[in-house]
Design a protein around this motif. Structure first.
Motif, PDB file in Angstrom:
ATOM      1  N   TYR A  19       1.036  -1.396  -0.067  1.00  0.00           N
ATOM      2  CA  TYR A  19      -0.180   0.238  -0.118  1.00  0.00           C
ATOM      3  C   TYR A  19       0.299   0.975  -0.277  1.00  0.00           C
ATOM      4  N   ARG A  20      -0.116   2.722   0.257  1.00  0.00           N
ATOM      5  CA  ARG A  20       0.627   4.388  -0.869  1.00  0.00           C
ATOM      6  C   ARG A  20       0.131   4.759   0.730  1.00  0.00           C
ATOM      7  N   VAL A  21       0.847   6.081   0.803  1.00  0.00           N
ATOM      8  CA  VAL A  21      -1.097   7.143   1.343  1.00  0.00           C
ATOM      9  C   VAL A  21       0.045   8.384   0.901  1.00  0.00           C
ATOM     10  N   ASP A  22      -1.298   8.677   0.314  1.00  0.00           N
ATOM     11  CA  ASP A  22      -0.787   9.879  -0.490  1.00  0.00           C
ATOM     12  C   ASP A  22      -2.231  10.788   0.436  1.00  0.00           C
ATOM     13  N   GLY A  23      -1.956  12.064   1.311  1.00  0.00           N
ATOM     14  CA  GLY A  23      -2.299  12.874   2.005  1.00  0.00           C
ATOM     15  C   GLY A  23      -3.220  12.429   2.615  1.00  0.00           C
ATOM     16  N   LEU A  24      -4.896  12.438   2.076  1.00  0.00           N
ATOM     17  CA  LEU A  24      -5.270  11.931   3.426  1.00  0.00           C
ATOM     18  C   LEU A  24      -5.842  10.554   3.318  1.00  0.00           C
ATOM     19  N   PHE A  25      -5.003  10.070   1.703  1.00  0.00           N
ATOM     20  CA  PHE A  25      -6.013   8.632   1.687  1.00  0.00           C
ATOM     21  C   PHE A  25      -5.032   6.986   2.132  1.00  0.00           C
ATOM     22  N   GLY A  26      -5.513   5.959   1.164  1.00  0.00           N
ATOM     23  CA  GLY A  26      -4.468   4.749   1.324  1.00  0.00           C
ATOM     24  C   GLY A  26      -4.968   4.763  -0.204  1.00  0.00           C
TER      25      GLY A  26
END
Length: 396
Positions: free
Chosen positions: A12-19
């Motif tokens: 997984y990756r995280v970008d701002g407020l979302f995964g």
């Protein structure tokens, strides 16, 4: 839930407020990713392995996991893992993308609403647009729709553009949910079989969102207007109708800060009739609603219209210095307003049932066992809880 033995968690990756959770095929090749809220990411990853779910009878792809629950392995769709598996209700992906599982994109709907909301054209269509098909015998485009098991032909058009214009007008009127015209209720939590939020065995519904910010509030986690769990009024009413309960208590948050959606919900419960139309054997202990507004502050809009369907309105902001311990209210400044309609108000709720010693219940959440819900009128010392390794979290 615990993850399956030997399973490798998804990347997984995280970008701002979302995964974004990577999905692979059985050979480990990447075939896509699912979008979720960042605050739900760890819960999803820890639960087990997630896979792409393609159904032959559905144009929308979904995500499912193979998880352990109570010592039994079961498969569950990700959107139901996040919101819960309520009987006889569907979960709609509002934008039509089954790989967008952010809470703002998920909403409880009825089976009928879910069917009406389907994207894509009819199977026998050449237009590529639902509701428009080509009639070879007449050499025209036919506009039609299906509702409640019946087919309605609207008209035939030589030009596709004219058919599209008519189709859009008709479907907006007949299926308003397709176009976002039906109000959505943002719900913090629903609890069944509670006996401390009013007389009898009740369903308690907490709405999400309140701008009052009362010091010492029992539910400060409900203040934020963040999307929690979305319901159409029809779906929420259908859920209540499917339960055996003596009454409903609506709290929050402040329910009257979502007046249009609340009004629609109450009207559906009453069969779209007036306040006097509630059957005597249905919700015999009535509908109770808490609000931080004073009744005098309610204008002539939807919030005021809600009063026709409520047996007892408890109004006023919570004042910590006036904390109340012998009645169904938080502080002594809050007032009880009983409906004066025949068969409502004190015909269902006796004052002696409201002026009660306050109590507290502790429930383990049916959907997520890691959540413990405290309801009633608790005195919560957050500093004490923190010293003992416990804390009350908000999903901010």
């Amino acid at each position: 839930m615990r993850k399956l033995k030997g399973q490798t968690p998804n990347n997984y990756r995280v970008d701002g407020l979302f995964g974004y959770i990577e999905l692979t095929d059985k050979n480990g090749l990447r075939i896509g990713e699912v979008k979720v809220d960042k605050f739900n990411l760890s819960r999803i990853i820890q639960a087990g392995r997630w896979y792409l779910h393609r159904r032959k009878d559905c144009t929308t792809n979904h995500v499912f996991g193979s998880l352990w629950s109570g010592g039994v392995r079961r498969e569950i769709l990700l959107h139901r893992f996040l919101l819960g598996d309520y009987p006889n209700l569907c979960i709609d992906h509002i934008n039509g993308n089954g790989l967008d599982n952010t809470l703002s994109n998920l909403c409880f709907v009825t089976n009928q609403q879910n069917s009406e909301k389907r994207f894509g054209s009819d199977r026998d269509s050449q237009s590529g647009i639902r509701g428009i098909r080509w009639e070879e015998s007449r050499k025209k485009w036919l506009v039609r729709y299906k509702k409640d098991g019946k087919t309605f032909n609207i008209g035939r058009f030589s030009q596709l553009e004219d058919a599209i214009q008519k189709n859009n007008l008709v479907r907006r009127e007949v299926f308003p949910y397709n176009y976002g015209d039906v109000p959505i209720i943002n719900i913090m939590s629903i609890l069944n079989e509670t006996n401390v939020n009013g007389p009898g065995n009740r369903i308690c519904i907490w709405t999400q969102g309140c701008t009052k910010g009362c010091k010492g509030c029992f539910n400060p986690e409900s203040w934020s207007n963040k999307i929690n769990t979305q319901w159409t009024p029809q779906a929420l009413a259908q859920y209540v109708l499917s339960q055996e309960c003596d009454g409903i208590t609506i709290s929050g948050g402040d329910p009257l800060e979502q007046p249009e959606a609340l009004l629609k919900f109450l009207r559906v419960l009453h069969g779209d009739g007036g306040g006097e139309s509630l059957r005597a054997d249905f919700l015999p202990k009535g509908i109770i609603c808490f609000t931080g507004f004073l009744i005098e502050e309610l204008d002539d809009g939807a919030a005021a219209e809600c009063l026709e369907y409520i047996d007892l309105l408890i109004d006023g902001r919570y004042v910590e210095q006036l904390r109340y311990t012998s009645g169904l209210a938080g502080s002594s400044n809050q007032r009880f307003h009983f409906s004066s309609l025949p068969g409502r108000g004190e015909s269902r709720l006796q004052r002696s049932e409201i002026l009660i010693d306050q109590a507290v219940e502790v429930h383990i959440d049916d959907i997520d066992p890691s959540i413990i819900r405290v309801t009633g009128f608790p005195s919560i010392d957050r500093t004490f809880l923190k010293r003992h390794g416990l804390r009350i979290e908000s999903d901010e």
